[in-house]
Design a protein around this motif. Structure first.
Motif, PDB file in Angstrom:
ATOM      1  N   VAL A 192       6.016   5.062  -8.638  1.00 48.33           N
ATOM      2  CA  VAL A 192       5.828   3.636  -8.381  1.00 48.33           C
ATOM      3  C   VAL A 192       5.638   2.931  -9.715  1.00 48.33           C
ATOM      4  O   VAL A 192       4.794   3.334 -10.526  1.00 48.33           O
ATOM      5  CB  VAL A 192       4.610   3.386  -7.477  1.00 48.33           C
ATOM      6  N   ASP A 194       5.425   4.820   2.084  1.00 54.24           N
ATOM      7  CA  ASP A 194       5.743   6.024   2.862  1.00 54.24           C
ATOM      8  C   ASP A 194       6.557   5.689   4.098  1.00 54.24           C
ATOM      9  O   ASP A 194       7.463   6.440   4.495  1.00 54.24           O
ATOM     10  CB  ASP A 194       4.453   6.745   3.253  1.00 54.24           C
ATOM     11  N   TYR A 253       2.959  10.170  -6.916  1.00 53.97           N
ATOM     12  CA  TYR A 253       2.238  10.948  -5.923  1.00 53.97           C
ATOM     13  C   TYR A 253       3.221  11.751  -5.091  1.00 53.97           C
ATOM     14  O   TYR A 253       4.437  11.565  -5.189  1.00 53.97           O
ATOM     15  CB  TYR A 253       1.375  10.029  -5.041  1.00 53.97           C
ATOM     16  N   HIS A 261       4.817  12.776  -1.536  1.00 53.66           N
ATOM     17  CA  HIS A 261       5.054  12.319  -0.171  1.00 53.66           C
ATOM     18  C   HIS A 261       4.763  13.474   0.790  1.00 53.66           C
ATOM     19  O   HIS A 261       4.855  14.644   0.403  1.00 53.66           O
ATOM     20  CB  HIS A 261       6.518  11.849  -0.029  1.00 53.66           C
ATOM     21  N   ARG A 293       0.834  -1.190   0.000  1.00 52.67           N
ATOM     22  CA  ARG A 293       0.000   0.000   0.000  1.00 52.67           C
ATOM     23  C   ARG A 293       0.873   1.246   0.000  1.00 52.67           C
ATOM     24  O   ARG A 293       2.074   1.183   0.281  1.00 52.67           O
ATOM     25  CB  ARG A 293      -0.924   0.007   1.223  1.00 52.67           C
ATOM     26  N   GLN A 294       0.255   2.350  -0.284  1.00 48.65           N
ATOM     27  CA  GLN A 294       0.984   3.612  -0.309  1.00 48.65           C
ATOM     28  C   GLN A 294       1.598   3.906   1.056  1.00 48.65           C
ATOM     29  O   GLN A 294       2.715   4.406   1.147  1.00 48.65           O
ATOM     30  CB  GLN A 294       0.031   4.744  -0.721  1.00 48.65           C
ATOM     31  N   ARG A 295       0.870   3.518   2.117  1.00 48.68           N
ATOM     32  CA  ARG A 295       1.410   3.766   3.455  1.00 48.68           C
ATOM     33  C   ARG A 295       2.663   2.940   3.705  1.00 48.68           C
ATOM     34  O   ARG A 295       3.580   3.385   4.394  1.00 48.68           O
ATOM     35  CB  ARG A 295       0.343   3.465   4.509  1.00 48.68           C
ATOM     36  N   GLY A 302      -2.502   1.923  -6.294  1.00 47.99           N
ATOM     37  CA  GLY A 302      -2.330   3.345  -6.065  1.00 47.99           C
ATOM     38  C   GLY A 302      -1.916   4.084  -7.326  1.00 47.99           C
ATOM     39  O   GLY A 302      -1.847   3.517  -8.424  1.00 47.99           O
ATOM     40  N   TRP A 359      -0.612  -3.252  -8.043  1.00 46.44           N
ATOM     41  CA  TRP A 359      -0.583  -1.939  -7.386  1.00 46.44           C
ATOM     42  C   TRP A 359      -1.882  -1.207  -7.688  1.00 46.44           C
ATOM     43  O   TRP A 359      -2.306  -1.092  -8.842  1.00 46.44           O
ATOM     44  CB  TRP A 359       0.624  -1.145  -7.895  1.00 46.44           C
TER      45      TRP A 359
END
Length: 943
Positions: free
Chosen positions: A53, A13, A43, A45, A8-10, A39, A37
């Motif tokens: 990605v 991050d 994007y 941050h 996931r994006q989290r 997401g 993926w």
């Protein structure tokens, strides 16, 4: 290395956050996953840096992705490549392009779990680390939205709820476990098209330990009553779970069941246990399952309900067709209840009426009872209700006995009042009872009651015709009765003219509206414009019903209505007469403007006229130029030729242009007068065509010898006088409802039944208090209490008793013993003698001399009795077991029917000191607490 974890994006991050803390400002990282993926490709941050990605499934694709990074414009500091490849799949040159790590990185399952739930910690024992990847993968592919853990701490309950809500698609079914959540929600989901597929995936993809935790949580959340349903879910999944819940309803223990039905229930319970394999369900579990299923039935597909009925009745399932009546949802259950209702109504012919009321309540409790056809009601229920109401009508003081006067028209006014306040409601009941029901047994008993009532109403029509053929045929003999040609003078003019001022009025003539049709329409006005339009009436309601001119047809009665005098003709006569009457009524008044009258063609518009509905609306809103606006609405009269008025319940929306005109009148502040020109009767399929022939459906010229004026000959009556608008002022009018002279239609008028000759006159105001004050000297009005909308016999009561005072409450009526009708069988025999206990002054002794009581009575404005009189009323109520009907108490208080509500409210104020509920209103009854009354005023207890 877990390949099932979705990145996931989290997760990305967190990797970048860690590197930033280590003072890295860019990176090229390869993360291991075989999940797509979901997401964005790029994007921002939280630090403001860009993150790119990319997915690469092969070494070649990975190398290509890495070679593109240096050519980025503008450059992206953080690049992440997602791949299912392992370390062994990475060539050396590829490893060299990665930094700061030169191998494939993995996402920690626990950190991924925290990421999925936006949590900072996981409580101990929530989930085994080895079960996390499969659980998260199940949630990822289910497509639901995962709710963050409360306070950042993931608990077993929250995880379980999300596995079920997101994984099983509960959210898409509208289930919110954080709010009102119960077994009914689960059953509603179980009947959806994808429930079985989602359950199969749940069993196949969710680790067993997580499944057990989730289902255990569900059991605790739903309570003990859901245990049998959840055992079924564990064993069979959601298929037929809802249907079996509906089937459970017939398995409840019924103490009133006979031995045969009890045996069927016992066998069905055993069959339920064997078939569902849910163990031996407790009574609470069966109730919980069935209650939830019934609650969810409104949103369940019909196929699930049909399945439930099959489960109940099939021999290889419960084999309990005898119990189907217990189902409040299955269509067969409603049919069974209707059959039971028919039997109970039939049994009531021998006096067992309480069972009929109970059977009606039982049928009304079924879901099908609220399903309606084109008439907006269930005909079976409507017919049964009408049957019981007719029973009460025939046993009430408002039974259509002869209302006679002394030859001065007093009886005529009484008949009109009786038609408006009681008989018209009975007409509606006859219509409903006459309709074809789905059950032939029910149809037979309702039709017999309708015939019984028609006979009694027909006798009333003959008695009325005998009076009206004389008093109504001559203006000099009409007495106090309101005549159609006097409606403008006696009703409209006092509303229109106050002193030298002209007030805006809208006169709506609903051609052919009977008093029965007006009952429905007024109910619709109340519900459509709740609290906006108020119905006004005179103290004794003597101006609420007018008598049509003879014959009761449009060209004579409507022309007379709109001309303010006897007149014959069409629209030209009506327009001229309306204008002349207005000029005379407003003569000498400045700013009177003109009156305008619209007919059907004016309202609908067309190629031949430019007067459209908009033009009419503008005239209604022009209160200074046109203080009086009239409009003729023909919808009801037209329906007598084109539709079936027998099953018609007239509403505002049914009458073309009515809503628009009422809205315009409301904006303009006009008082509205709704009136008809004549009523009508409906064709019930039994009317025979007379061989005599006639000028219209219900009247003919008096061109044959008649032995005596007013004598009924073959259901006819001769009328002779100045209110008979024929060349010789004579005519023969039909009295029997089943007599007609022309071809069959849906309805007829022209004759001299009360339904044809009675004209409803309705005054509506938005400012009742102001109207009362303005017309006090010329037309004393009061606002009609909603409690008086229906007659006293209308409310269904198993304890309804006959009242022996014939013609009670009818203005100008005496109370002779009613003429005995011909025997009609024993259907709902209501010959009950009611003994009224004599009052005694030893009850509430000293009440009339109590200072507080005397003062409170003295302050009364509606009740004109002194303290002794009010005390006697209370003693009378006490002698009737502390309960009487409002209609019985009102005459004791010396007030008219229309003042009944205000008088009873005032009596409450007199007796209920400091809010103590000594005297109260309960539906159509009043109740008295004698013990509290004695304590309230410190009285001695009499013997």
């Amino acid at each position: 290395m877990s390949t099932r974890l979705q990145v996931r994006q989290r997760d990305i991050d967190e990797k970048i956050d860690y590197l930033v803390r280590k003072n890295y400002r860019d990176a090229v990282i390869v993360l291991h996953t075989d999940q797509a993926w979901t997401g964005p490709g790029e994007y921002e941050h939280p630090t403001g840096d860009r993150v790119a990605v990319t997915e690469a499934c092969t070494p070649l694709a990975l190398r290509f992705a890495l070679t593109r990074i240096p050519r980025q414009d503008p450059a992206v500091p953080w690049n992440v490549v997602l791949t299912p490849l392992g370390d062994a799949d990475l060539p050396a040159d590829v490893r060299d392009r990665l930094h700061p790590y030169h191998d494939v990185q993995v996402v920690d399952p626990t950190r991924s779990l925290l990421s999925a739930f936006s949590a900072t910690s996981v409580l101990p024992g929530v989930i085994a680390p080895a079960d996390i990847p499969a659980t998260l993968a199940f949630l990822d592919t289910a497509g639901g939205v995962i709710i963050p853990a409360p306070a950042g701490r993931l608990s077993a309950d929250h995880l379980s709820a999300q596995v079920l809500v997101s994984g099983l698609g509960w959210a898409s079914s509208g289930i919110e476990v954080s709010g009102q959540f119960g077994l009914a929600d689960v059953l509603r989901w179980s009947a959806t098209s994808d429930a079985a597929e989602r359950w199969t995936r749940f069993l196949a993809e969710v680790p067993p330990a997580v499944q057990e935790t989730a289902l255990s949580w569900l059991g605790r959340a739903l309570g003990a009553g859901s245990a049998a349903a959840l055992r079924y879910l564990r064993r069979h999944g959601p298929v037929s779970m809802f249907a079996w819940g509906l089937a459970c309803e017939v398995l409840s223990v019924d103490p009133t069941a006979d031995a045969e039905e009890a045996a069927v229930r016992q066998n069905a319970t055993i069959a339920f246990k064997v078939t569902t394999k849910t163990g031996t369900p407790t009574a609470g579990e069966l109730t919980g399952w069935s209650t939830a299923a019934v609650s969810a039935a409104g949103q369940a597909p019909d196929s699930a309900v049909r399945t439930a009925e099959q489960l109940i009745t099939a021999e290889d399932q419960l084999d309990a067709a005898a119990l189907l009546h217990r189902s409040s949802v299955c269509p067969g259950g409603f049919a069974a209840r209707i059959e039971r209702l028919a039997v109970a109504l039939e049994a009531a012919t021998s006096g067992a009426t309480a069972s009929a009321y109970a059977a009606l309540d039982y049928a009304k409790a079924h879901r099908e009872a609220s399903s309606t056809g084109g008439s907006g009601r269930n005909r079976d229920i409507a017919g049964a209700v009408a049957t019981l109401r007719l029973r009460q009508f025939l046993g009430s003081a408002e039974d259509p006995a002869a209302v006679t006067g002394t030859g001065d028209g007093a009886g005529l006014a009484g008949w009109l009042h009786l038609q408006r306040t009681s008989r018209s409601w009975a007409d509606l009941c006859v219509n409903a009872a006459w309709q074809g029901q789905t059950s032939s047994a029910l149809q037979q008993v309702t039709r017999r009651m309708a015939e019984h009532a028609r006979t009694r109403l027909g006798e009333g029509d003959r008695a009325f015709a005998a009076e009206a053929s004389v008093a109504g045929a001559s203006r000099a003999l009409a007495g106090s009765a309101l005549l159609v040609e006097d409606v403008l003078d006696r009703i409209v003019k006092p509303l229109l003219v106050t002193g030298k001022s002209v007030n805006p009025v809208l006169l709506l003539v609903l051609d052919g509206m009977s008093t029965a049709a007006a009952n429905h329409l007024l109910g619709s006005v109340r519900s459509t414009y709740y609290g906006r339009w108020h119905e006004m009436a005179t103290e004794n309601e003597d101006l609420a019903t007018a008598l049509a001119i003879y014959p009761t047809v449009t060209t004579k009665s409507r022309a007379s209505l709109l001309s303010g005098r006897p007149a014959v003709g069409g629209q030209d006569v009506e327009n001229r007469g309306f204008a002349e009457w207005y000029a005379g009524a407003t003569k000498g008044l400045s700013g009177a403007g003109t009156a305008t009258l619209f007919h059907k063609g004016d309202l609908t518009g067309g190629a031949e006229t430019d007067r459209t509905e908009e033009t009419v609306t503008h005239a209604v809103e022009d209160v200074s130029g046109h203080p009086l606006v009239g409009a003729v609405l023909n919808t009801i009269d037209d329906a007598l030729d084109k539709s079936d008025p027998l099953d018609r319940q007239w509403s505002v929306g049914d009458i073309t242009h009515l809503h628009v005109l009422l809205q315009a009148a409301a904006r303009a502040g006009r008082t509205v007068v709704l009136v008809s020109d004549h009523g009508h009767i409906v064709d019930r399929g039994v009317a025979g065509k007379s061989s005599r022939g006639g000028n219209s459906a219900r009247w003919r010229h008096a061109d044959v010898d008649v032995l005596e004026r007013g004598q009924v000959v073959d259901g006819e009556v001769v009328v002779d006088g100045d209110r008979v608008l024929t060349d010789d002022h004579r005519a023969v009018l039909a009295v029997d409802e089943d007599l007609r002279y022309t071809a069959r239609k849906a309805g007829y008028h022209g004759g001299l039944t009360l339904a044809e000759a009675s004209i409803p006159v309705i005054v509506l105001s938005q400012e009742p208090a102001q109207l009362v004050a303005r017309t006090a000297a010329t037309l004393p009005l009061v606002e009609l209490d909603d409690d008086l909308r229906h007659p006293d016999w209308w409310e269904l009561r198993a304890d309804f008793a006959s009242v022996t005072s014939a013609a009670a409450g009818v203005p100008g009526a005496s109370a002779p013993a009613p003429a005995k009708p011909e025997p009609q069988g024993t259907l709902f025999d209501t010959g009950v003698d009611v003994a009224s206990p004599a009052t005694t002054t030893t009850v509430f002794a000293g009440l009339e001399s109590n200072d507080g009581f005397r003062q409170r009575v003295k302050e009364a404005r509606v009740i004109r009795l002194d303290a002794a009189g009010v005390a006697d009323v209370l003693r009378t109520i006490a002698s009737h077991s502390n309960r009487m009907t409002k209609a019985e108490v009102a005459p004791l208080l010396g007030v008219s029917r229309i003042r009944q509500g205000g008088a009873l409210t005032e009596l409450k104020r007199i007796i209920n000191v400091d809010g103590v509920a000594v005297f109260d209103l309960d539906g159509r009854d009043v109740t008295l607490n004698s013990e509290l009354l004695i304590q309230q005023f410190g009285l001695k207890r009499g013997k």
